[in-house]
Write an enzyme that holds these catalytic residues in place. Sequence first.
Site, short mmCIF file in Angstrom:
data_model
loop_
_atom_site.label_atom_id
_atom_site.label_comp_id
_atom_site.label_asym_id
_atom_site.label_seq_id
_atom_site.Cartn_x
_atom_site.Cartn_y
_atom_site.Cartn_z
N HIS A 156 -7.81 -28.46 -21.64
CA HIS A 156 -6.74 -28.60 -20.65
C HIS A 156 -6.99 -29.72 -19.65
CE1 HIS A 156 -4.52 -24.85 -21.72
NE2 HIS A 156 -5.70 -24.53 -22.22
N ASP A 364 -5.82 -36.09 -13.95
CA ASP A 364 -5.39 -34.73 -14.28
C ASP A 364 -5.05 -34.65 -15.76
OD1 ASP A 364 -4.91 -32.10 -13.56
OD2 ASP A 364 -3.53 -32.63 -11.95
#
Length: 464
Positions: A156, A364
């Site tokens: 992730h 991110d």
Amino acid sequence: MSRLVIISNRVSAPTSESGAQGGLAVALSAALQESNGVWFGWSGEETDHYTGHINFQRNFGVTTATIDLEAQDIDEYYNGFANRTLWPLFHYRVDLAEYERGFAGGYERVNARFADTVVPLIEDEDLVWVNDYHLIPLGQKLRDRGCANRIGFFLHIPWPPMRLLHSLPSHLALVTSLFAYDVVGFQTEDSLEAFLDYARHQLDVEVDAEGFVAYQGRTVRLIACPIGIDAVEFRASANGPVAAEIHGQMVSSANGRAMIIGVDRLDYSKGLQERFLGYERFLASQPQRQGGVFLLQIAPPSRADVQSYQDIRATLDELSGRINGEFADFNWVPIRYVNKGYPREELAGMFRAARVGLVTPLRDGMNLVAKEYVAAQDPEDPGVLILSRFAGAADQLTDALLVNPHSPEEIADAIAQALAMPREERVARWRPMIANIEEQDVLWWRRRFTDALESVQPAAVSAS
């Protein structure tokens, strides 16, 4: 589809107030409800002595199976290797990464405990889906214990460039352990290519046209598979009674001022310090805007036991105080800085009330807040998303105002552009973004990953 056994570091059992869950929890719960699966992981609780006891619960259609960990496990595996070694390294912050043998030993020990405990729960036809950087070696440990199921792994967070990964003493063992999986998924093509760059140079492998890579008798399929949100559910929340009430409160509180909103976990990767400095630059360069705009920054604390997280909180406390002290008036405060979290239904109302969504992480994997902000908007009068080029979501949300989060000037200019943007342009930018969010939603993400996993041949298990 086959039953799913999902394994992650933490398990968040669904509640009647599902809005309190994070994006990953919502995504995994949706997948488990569809497959009648099991979600296994750490409870978040500490025990004096590890026993391997599993606590089973079933809540709102999801079965969870959790274990407690010892204090040493939490310190070395979670606070240590996962969050003081891998997290900063994978977010390009080598300067903050800590390398201690005790951390690495705890990481291996807890992954082994996960494997020992979950193997009896796995049935012959199950698909096993391991999630995130805490559990990279788990697939190999499951194979060592005879698990021949199809096992997939999804990362992730970003995968770092080869030269950064070389700073990890155990980088070779970490990478080669991923070849125990049948499918490895990344958020973006950029992360996938960074992994392949390492594999080509360090392992001398090649990838075929369908994304398969072979190494020492094992073949793994690599895919880029960006996670989405439950767009239909979130848009419904934004139109629901809770969001409507919060929206009304925010409009009243704004008192005619334009609201800019940021919602981030308190973490150095989120670029909050740089965001505050960019907003300060905007205030200084646009004096006519002072008094007519404010930034609401919601930043619930996390990982309070890690020093770097204590440092970022202290820095933001100082910055917000200084900016407010310099620019505030008797009836206006430029930054409302809040260290607490809110349920998703309430956030939806706040997002809709905000003229600008400010999502500026330094790095991110995806960033679901960007997608939630877009999904919450009024189609007739949407706000403007300002998005870091270094968030995975920037690959999909190309109609946002994309900025370099390291540049206060770019952030300041984007804020000024967003506040001055006419409605026609705001609508024109919003429509393709919401179309992407609705098309590539959380169910699309789950189906893309599990379809890839179901399509591969089960692994041959070698002796440990």
